[in-house]
Design a protein around this motif. Structure first.
Motif, PDB file in Angstrom:
ATOM      1  N   ILE A   1     -26.912 121.662  63.414  1.00 45.65           N
ATOM      2  CA  ILE A   1     -27.477 122.065  63.568  1.00 45.65           C
ATOM      3  C   ILE A   1     -28.890 122.823  62.132  1.00 45.65           C
ATOM      4  O   ILE A   1     -28.151 123.676  61.585  1.00 45.65           O
ATOM      5  CB  ILE A   1     -27.233 124.028  63.867  1.00 45.65           C
ATOM      6  CG1 ILE A   1     -26.565 123.229  65.806  1.00 45.65           C
ATOM      7  CG2 ILE A   1     -28.506 124.717  64.920  1.00 45.65           C
ATOM      8  CD1 ILE A   1     -25.831 124.553  66.019  1.00 45.65           C
TER       9      ILE A   1
ATOM     10  N   GLN B   1     -33.362 124.687  65.330  1.00 47.42           N
ATOM     11  CA  GLN B   1     -33.944 125.818  65.864  1.00 47.42           C
ATOM     12  C   GLN B   1     -34.503 126.020  66.427  1.00 47.42           C
ATOM     13  O   GLN B   1     -36.299 125.996  66.034  1.00 47.42           O
ATOM     14  CB  GLN B   1     -33.318 126.570  64.478  1.00 47.42           C
ATOM     15  CG  GLN B   1     -32.445 126.055  63.769  1.00 47.42           C
ATOM     16  CD  GLN B   1     -32.023 127.174  62.770  1.00 47.42           C
ATOM     17  OE1 GLN B   1     -32.290 128.793  62.367  1.00 47.42           O
ATOM     18  NE2 GLN B   1     -30.624 126.775  62.079  1.00 47.42           N
TER      19      GLN B   1
ATOM     20  N   GLY C   1     -29.475 126.430  67.786  1.00 46.59           N
ATOM     21  CA  GLY C   1     -29.898 125.171  68.261  1.00 46.59           C
ATOM     22  C   GLY C   1     -30.927 124.906  69.181  1.00 46.59           C
ATOM     23  O   GLY C   1     -30.606 125.730  69.711  1.00 46.59           O
TER      24      GLY C   1
ATOM     25  N   THR D   1     -30.434 119.251  72.026  1.00 45.70           N
ATOM     26  CA  THR D   1     -29.216 119.279  72.979  1.00 45.70           C
ATOM     27  C   THR D   1     -28.839 118.223  74.078  1.00 45.70           C
ATOM     28  O   THR D   1     -28.084 117.597  73.944  1.00 45.70           O
ATOM     29  CB  THR D   1     -28.642 120.651  73.645  1.00 45.70           C
ATOM     30  OG1 THR D   1     -29.014 121.543  72.417  1.00 45.70           O
ATOM     31  CG2 THR D   1     -27.008 121.064  74.380  1.00 45.70           C
TER      32      THR D   1
ATOM     33  N   ALA E   1     -26.404 127.431  70.955  1.00 42.24           N
ATOM     34  CA  ALA E   1     -26.018 127.035  70.374  1.00 42.24           C
ATOM     35  C   ALA E   1     -25.546 126.959  68.797  1.00 42.24           C
ATOM     36  O   ALA E   1     -26.709 126.821  67.990  1.00 42.24           O
ATOM     37  CB  ALA E   1     -26.405 125.462  70.034  1.00 42.24           C
ATOM     38  N   ARG E   2     -25.086 127.604  68.296  1.00 46.98           N
ATOM     39  CA  ARG E   2     -24.218 128.576  67.312  1.00 46.98           C
ATOM     40  C   ARG E   2     -23.165 128.286  66.430  1.00 46.98           C
ATOM     41  O   ARG E   2     -22.258 127.279  67.630  1.00 46.98           O
ATOM     42  CB  ARG E   2     -23.704 130.543  67.756  1.00 46.98           C
ATOM     43  CG  ARG E   2     -24.666 131.100  68.344  1.00 46.98           C
ATOM     44  CD  ARG E   2     -23.392 132.080  68.425  1.00 46.98           C
ATOM     45  NE  ARG E   2     -24.179 133.541  68.588  1.00 46.98           N
ATOM     46  CZ  ARG E   2     -24.499 134.058  70.252  1.00 46.98           C
ATOM     47  NH1 ARG E   2     -23.416 133.506  71.049  1.00 46.98           N
ATOM     48  NH2 ARG E   2     -25.180 134.467  70.992  1.00 46.98           N
TER      49      ARG E   2
ATOM     50  N   ARG F   1     -23.266 122.318  63.735  1.00 43.14           N
ATOM     51  CA  ARG F   1     -23.191 121.139  64.134  1.00 43.14           C
ATOM     52  C   ARG F   1     -23.369 121.067  65.468  1.00 43.14           C
ATOM     53  O   ARG F   1     -21.984 121.951  66.175  1.00 43.14           O
ATOM     54  CB  ARG F   1     -22.050 120.491  63.176  1.00 43.14           C
ATOM     55  CG  ARG F   1     -21.112 120.172  63.222  1.00 43.14           C
ATOM     56  CD  ARG F   1     -20.268 118.771  63.140  1.00 43.14           C
ATOM     57  NE  ARG F   1     -18.594 119.043  63.235  1.00 43.14           N
ATOM     58  CZ  ARG F   1     -18.359 117.552  63.309  1.00 43.14           C
ATOM     59  NH1 ARG F   1     -18.534 116.553  63.080  1.00 43.14           N
ATOM     60  NH2 ARG F   1     -16.940 117.689  63.711  1.00 43.14           N
ATOM     61  N   LEU F   2     -23.067 120.923  66.328  1.00 41.29           N
ATOM     62  CA  LEU F   2     -23.316 120.068  67.596  1.00 41.29           C
ATOM     63  C   LEU F   2     -22.465 118.235  67.738  1.00 41.29           C
ATOM     64  O   LEU F   2     -22.892 117.766  66.750  1.00 41.29           O
ATOM     65  CB  LEU F   2     -24.433 119.821  68.550  1.00 41.29           C
ATOM     66  CG  LEU F   2     -25.693 120.994  68.642  1.00 41.29           C
ATOM     67  CD1 LEU F   2     -26.796 120.904  69.624  1.00 41.29           C
ATOM     68  CD2 LEU F   2     -24.368 122.015  68.629  1.00 41.29           C
TER      69      LEU F   2
ATOM     70  N   HIS G   1     -20.222 120.571  72.713  1.00 45.03           N
ATOM     71  CA  HIS G   1     -20.004 121.751  71.808  1.00 45.03           C
ATOM     72  C   HIS G   1     -20.648 122.012  70.699  1.00 45.03           C
ATOM     73  O   HIS G   1     -20.988 121.274  69.870  1.00 45.03           O
ATOM     74  CB  HIS G   1     -18.613 121.238  71.390  1.00 45.03           C
ATOM     75  CG  HIS G   1     -17.888 121.033  72.645  1.00 45.03           C
ATOM     76  ND1 HIS G   1     -17.599 120.084  73.686  1.00 45.03           N
ATOM     77  CD2 HIS G   1     -16.713 121.909  73.680  1.00 45.03           C
ATOM     78  CE1 HIS G   1     -16.899 119.909  74.572  1.00 45.03           C
ATOM     79  NE2 HIS G   1     -16.419 121.759  74.408  1.00 45.03           N
ATOM     80  N   ALA G   2     -20.941 123.820  70.204  1.00 45.10           N
ATOM     81  CA  ALA G   2     -21.394 123.782  69.311  1.00 45.10           C
ATOM     82  C   ALA G   2     -20.059 124.131  68.677  1.00 45.10           C
ATOM     83  O   ALA G   2     -19.046 124.662  69.117  1.00 45.10           O
ATOM     84  CB  ALA G   2     -21.685 124.795  69.121  1.00 45.10           C
TER      85      ALA G   2
ATOM     86  N   GLU H   1     -18.251 125.614  64.947  1.00 38.34           N
ATOM     87  CA  GLU H   1     -18.732 127.210  64.283  1.00 38.34           C
ATOM     88  C   GLU H   1     -17.619 127.794  63.487  1.00 38.34           C
ATOM     89  O   GLU H   1     -16.334 127.542  64.216  1.00 38.34           O
ATOM     90  CB  GLU H   1     -19.111 127.891  64.916  1.00 38.34           C
ATOM     91  CG  GLU H   1     -19.571 129.675  64.139  1.00 38.34           C
ATOM     92  CD  GLU H   1     -20.885 130.012  64.926  1.00 38.34           C
ATOM     93  OE1 GLU H   1     -21.184 130.705  63.816  1.00 38.34           O
ATOM     94  OE2 GLU H   1     -20.118 130.544  65.830  1.00 38.34           O
TER      95      GLU H   1
ATOM     96  N   GLN I   1     -14.590 125.410  67.959  1.00 36.13           N
ATOM     97  CA  GLN I   1     -15.615 125.114  69.297  1.00 36.13           C
ATOM     98  C   GLN I   1     -15.926 125.700  70.821  1.00 36.13           C
ATOM     99  O   GLN I   1     -14.797 126.293  71.601  1.00 36.13           O
ATOM    100  CB  GLN I   1     -15.220 123.258  69.103  1.00 36.13           C
ATOM    101  CG  GLN I   1     -15.032 122.226  67.755  1.00 36.13           C
ATOM    102  CD  GLN I   1     -15.151 120.830  68.718  1.00 36.13           C
ATOM    103  OE1 GLN I   1     -14.935 119.700  70.042  1.00 36.13           O
ATOM    104  NE2 GLN I   1     -14.957 119.943  67.683  1.00 36.13           N
TER     105      GLN I   1
END
Length: 139
Positions: A40, A45, A51, A56, A91-92, A95-96, A117-118, A120, A124
C-alpha cells in the motif's frame, strides 16, 4: 504442477504493466490457486490514507484470472467476463495479499473467487471478496 505452467504465469504476470505500476508480486502459483501481494504505497491510497479499492480490485482480479489460467490449455489465455467485489473493511496496513481460486473450471468459462487481506504488523484482516467468470480465449 508442471514447470511450464508456472513459467507461463510468471512470464504473463511480468508483462502486466498495471501490476508493475502497483508494485505487485507473485507469491504463490499452484493448480487452481494464485497468490499476489502489493504494497500500500502513497500513490495507491485513497483520500483517508487507506489502500484504494482500485488496488484491491486489481490484484484480486489478477489473482483470480491467473488461478484460472493454471488450469487451461497452453494455447489459450483468459479474460475477465464479469467480476464483482464486496469490500468488507478498510485496506489498512503495509500490504495487500490476494488469493485467487478456481471454484469450477471449464472449457468455455471458469468461475473464480479471490479473497484480499490487508496485512498490518504481521496481522491479516479480510478486506474484500471477489467472484467472477473468466473466459478462455485463443492465445
Amino acid at each position: 504442477m508442471d514447470h511450464t505452467i508456472t513459467d507461463r504465469i510468471h512470464t504473463s504476470f511480468a508483462a502486466q504493466s498495471m501490476m508493475v505500476t502497483l508494485g505487485a508480486e507473485l507469491l504463490e502459483v499452484e493448480a487452481g490457486l494464485v497468490r499476489i501481494t502489493a504494497p500500500i504505497l502513497p500513490h495507491t491510497q485513497q483520500q483517508q490514507g487507506f489502500g484504494h479499492a482500485g488496488l484491491t480490485f486489481s490484484i484480486g482480479d489478477s489473482a483470480a484470472g491467473y488461478a484460472a489460467l493454471t488450469l487451461i490449455p497452453l494455447d489459450m489465455e483468459v479474460v475477465t467476463a464479469e467480476i464483482k467485489i464486496n469490500l468488507l473493511a478498510p485496506a489498512r496496513g503495509d500490504r495487500l495479499i490476494a488469493t485467487g481460486r478456481v471454484i469450477k473450471g471449464g472449457k468455455r468459462l471458469s468461475v473464480v473467487t479471490a479473497e484480499v487481506h490487508a496485512e498490518e504488523n504481521g496481522s491479516q484482516t479480510l478486506i474484500a471478496i471477489l467472484q467472477g467468470t473468466m473466459v478462455p480465449v485463443p492465445r
